[in-house]
Structures are given as structure tokens and as C-alpha cells.
Design a protein around this motif. Sequence first.
Motif, PDB file in Angstrom:
ATOM      1  N   ILE A  19     -11.354   1.725  16.782  1.00 24.83           N
ATOM      2  CA  ILE A  19     -11.070   2.961  16.209  1.00 24.83           C
ATOM      3  C   ILE A  19      -9.767   2.597  14.764  1.00 24.83           C
ATOM      4  O   ILE A  19      -9.138   1.875  14.665  1.00 24.83           O
ATOM      5  CB  ILE A  19      -9.466   4.177  17.157  1.00 24.83           C
ATOM      6  N   SER A  20     -10.764   3.019  13.558  1.00 28.01           N
ATOM      7  CA  SER A  20     -10.082   3.160  12.474  1.00 28.01           C
ATOM      8  C   SER A  20      -9.587   3.911  11.629  1.00 28.01           C
ATOM      9  O   SER A  20     -10.235   5.350  12.095  1.00 28.01           O
ATOM     10  CB  SER A  20     -11.015   1.442  11.836  1.00 28.01           C
ATOM     11  N   VAL A  21      -8.536   4.216  11.579  1.00 26.47           N
ATOM     12  CA  VAL A  21      -7.419   5.270  10.769  1.00 26.47           C
ATOM     13  C   VAL A  21      -7.142   4.681   9.796  1.00 26.47           C
ATOM     14  O   VAL A  21      -6.710   3.646   9.619  1.00 26.47           O
ATOM     15  CB  VAL A  21      -6.934   5.961  11.749  1.00 26.47           C
ATOM     16  N   THR A  22      -7.240   5.658   8.477  1.00 20.88           N
ATOM     17  CA  THR A  22      -6.444   6.059   7.680  1.00 20.88           C
ATOM     18  C   THR A  22      -5.397   6.937   7.950  1.00 20.88           C
ATOM     19  O   THR A  22      -5.410   8.103   7.570  1.00 20.88           O
ATOM     20  CB  THR A  22      -7.084   5.670   6.238  1.00 20.88           C
ATOM     21  N   TYR A  23      -3.952   6.678   7.604  1.00 20.83           N
ATOM     22  CA  TYR A  23      -2.867   7.613   8.104  1.00 20.83           C
ATOM     23  C   TYR A  23      -2.714   8.539   6.872  1.00 20.83           C
ATOM     24  O   TYR A  23      -3.427   7.934   5.978  1.00 20.83           O
ATOM     25  CB  TYR A  23      -1.372   6.895   8.082  1.00 20.83           C
ATOM     26  N   ALA A  24      -2.504   9.858   7.358  1.00 19.52           N
ATOM     27  CA  ALA A  24      -2.861  10.819   6.174  1.00 19.52           C
ATOM     28  C   ALA A  24      -1.625  10.711   5.575  1.00 19.52           C
ATOM     29  O   ALA A  24      -0.159  10.283   6.119  1.00 19.52           O
ATOM     30  CB  ALA A  24      -2.097  12.175   6.751  1.00 19.52           C
ATOM     31  N   TYR A  25      -1.341  11.607   4.197  1.00 23.70           N
ATOM     32  CA  TYR A  25      -0.068  10.491   3.310  1.00 23.70           C
ATOM     33  C   TYR A  25       0.790  11.534   3.512  1.00 23.70           C
ATOM     34  O   TYR A  25       0.756  12.611   4.555  1.00 23.70           O
ATOM     35  CB  TYR A  25      -0.611  11.318   2.088  1.00 23.70           C
ATOM     36  N   GLN A  37       0.895  -1.146   0.382  1.00 23.79           N
ATOM     37  CA  GLN A  37       0.011  -0.883   0.210  1.00 23.79           C
ATOM     38  C   GLN A  37       1.293   1.490  -0.593  1.00 23.79           C
ATOM     39  O   GLN A  37       1.946   1.272   0.160  1.00 23.79           O
ATOM     40  CB  GLN A  37      -0.729  -0.361   0.880  1.00 23.79           C
ATOM     41  N   PRO A  38       0.472   2.256  -1.296  1.00 20.98           N
ATOM     42  CA  PRO A  38       1.455   3.481  -0.560  1.00 20.98           C
ATOM     43  C   PRO A  38       0.713   4.030   0.918  1.00 20.98           C
ATOM     44  O   PRO A  38       0.262   3.877   1.624  1.00 20.98           O
ATOM     45  CB  PRO A  38       0.034   4.503  -1.486  1.00 20.98           C
ATOM     46  N   ALA A  39       2.109   4.903   0.928  1.00 19.04           N
ATOM     47  CA  ALA A  39       2.202   5.452   2.280  1.00 19.04           C
ATOM     48  C   ALA A  39       0.515   5.843   3.345  1.00 19.04           C
ATOM     49  O   ALA A  39      -0.086   6.037   3.944  1.00 19.04           O
ATOM     50  CB  ALA A  39       2.907   6.374   2.901  1.00 19.04           C
ATOM     51  N   TRP A  40      -0.240   7.091   1.708  1.00 15.76           N
ATOM     52  CA  TRP A  40      -1.021   7.775   1.925  1.00 15.76           C
ATOM     53  C   TRP A  40      -2.272   6.806   2.294  1.00 15.76           C
ATOM     54  O   TRP A  40      -3.285   6.911   2.949  1.00 15.76           O
ATOM     55  CB  TRP A  40      -1.717   8.979   0.837  1.00 15.76           C
ATOM     56  N   ALA A  41      -2.385   5.445   1.747  1.00 17.37           N
ATOM     57  CA  ALA A  41      -3.102   3.873   2.122  1.00 17.37           C
ATOM     58  C   ALA A  41      -3.506   3.933   3.095  1.00 17.37           C
ATOM     59  O   ALA A  41      -3.834   2.278   3.298  1.00 17.37           O
ATOM     60  CB  ALA A  41      -3.644   3.676   0.930  1.00 17.37           C
ATOM     61  N   ALA A  42      -2.006   3.820   3.616  1.00 14.50           N
ATOM     62  CA  ALA A  42      -2.021   2.750   5.094  1.00 14.50           C
ATOM     63  C   ALA A  42      -2.806   2.923   6.449  1.00 14.50           C
ATOM     64  O   ALA A  42      -3.394   4.359   6.544  1.00 14.50           O
ATOM     65  CB  ALA A  42      -0.260   2.865   5.700  1.00 14.50           C
ATOM     66  N   SER A  43      -3.429   1.937   6.851  1.00 14.05           N
ATOM     67  CA  SER A  43      -4.550   2.290   7.532  1.00 14.05           C
ATOM     68  C   SER A  43      -4.298   1.271   9.129  1.00 14.05           C
ATOM     69  O   SER A  43      -3.078   0.738   9.410  1.00 14.05           O
ATOM     70  CB  SER A  43      -5.663   1.259   7.603  1.00 14.05           C
ATOM     71  N   TYR A  44      -5.110   1.674  10.662  1.00 10.36           N
ATOM     72  CA  TYR A  44      -4.727   1.397  11.803  1.00 10.36           C
ATOM     73  C   TYR A  44      -5.825   0.432  12.194  1.00 10.36           C
ATOM     74  O   TYR A  44      -7.008   1.651  11.694  1.00 10.36           O
ATOM     75  CB  TYR A  44      -3.914   2.227  12.229  1.00 10.36           C
TER      76      TYR A  44
END
Length: 219
Positions: free
Chosen positions: A213-219, A24-31
Motif C-alpha cells: 500500500i503506497s499513500v501520499t499523506y493529505a496536506y 518534504q512538505p507535509a502534503w508530499a510526505a508518503s507512506y
Amino acid sequence: MNRTLRATAISLVATVAATLGLTQPAWAASYSAPLATAVASLPVATEVRTGYNRDLFPHWIDADGNGCNTRNEVLIAEATTKPTKGSGCSLSGGRWYSYYDNAYWTLTSDLDIDHMVPLAEAWDSGARNWTTSRRQAYANDLGDSRALAAVTDNVNQAKGDQDPATWMPPYASARCRYINEWVAVKIRWRLTVDSAEKSALTNWANSCPNSTISVTYAY
């Protein structure tokens, strides 16, 4: 694209990529983790206010060129009764709910757009090391509905740049939601917490539902 649709699209990209085993590109990585686990994962560091200036976070831009700046995009997205959009993206006829204090408003002048994690707090917690473009992206984050909130102006002003160790919404029933959203934004932007903040978040996490808590990391 409004911020809800954008966040959904980014999350979908991350999910599809994970399913296919793609990088996944950095902007699409999730937590994703329960609240207590998410709080425990927040890195602790000393806050540094040196050099802070609000102007280092260019905000209320018109990122998509549709004539509405970030403030108005949030007002449109969060309206409980959709406003009429006039010349220059002037808004009228809408109704808004401020969850911090359980209040409803029909005049946009009664509302501030709160940065869930205030700009000064973000600076203290890592944004001082960012580029101006990243700070601008943070200050105008429409990619996660938790980052910005339309709330009663004087309540937002009372909050100022405080974290949950020293300020919480006056409406008691809003506080667990507030903690969830604060933690989500800290994780999304990879910001640190100080020891007092970590202690307060831990105490709240122990008394609030342990929701995921589900988060998509900011690019």
C-alpha cells in the motif's frame, strides 16, 4: 488536473525530494508498506460520534472552477466508456462499473459516489478535531483515486457509515481490493480505527494478498 494526474504529480514530487535528500512538505510526505504491516500500524482509539453532522463536511464542490463538481469529476474519471459532457456538466452516454457488486450502469442516477471511509466514520476517527476546510478537502478528495468510488446507489446506501467490521462489498472478489483501499484512506488522512475495526482489518489482511500500500499523506 484530474485526480489521477494530481496524485501522480504529488507522488513524483515526494520521490524527487527523497532522492535529493530534501525535506518534504507535509502534503508530499508518503507512506509505503505491505498490507499486513499497514494494518498493524493503524492507531487504535475509541470512536466518538458526538457532534456529528454531515453538513460539517462541505462536499460536491467545484474546486477547480471548471463547471464540474466533485461528484461529476469522479464519474468522468471512473467511466469505462467516457460520457459526453453537456451544459452544467450534465453527463450522458457513459458507462460505469461498480466494483462493490460487479455491476455496470449507463445512467448516472443509478450511481452514488461513495466516500470509501464514510464521513461519519471519519468524524468518529479523528475528523471531529479538524477545521472545516480540512473536512471539505476530505469530502472532495480527488488527490487519491481510492478515496471516492462510483458505485451502485442501493449498495452504497446499504453500506451507510459502517466499517469493515460490519459491512463488506457483496461481491466476494472485491473484498481484498476494498480492504486495501479502506486502509489507504485511513493512512492518507491519519485516521484511527476502533478495536473491532482493527480486528476485522487484521483478519482480512491475513487472508488477502500482502500487496504493498503506497499513500501520499493529505496536506
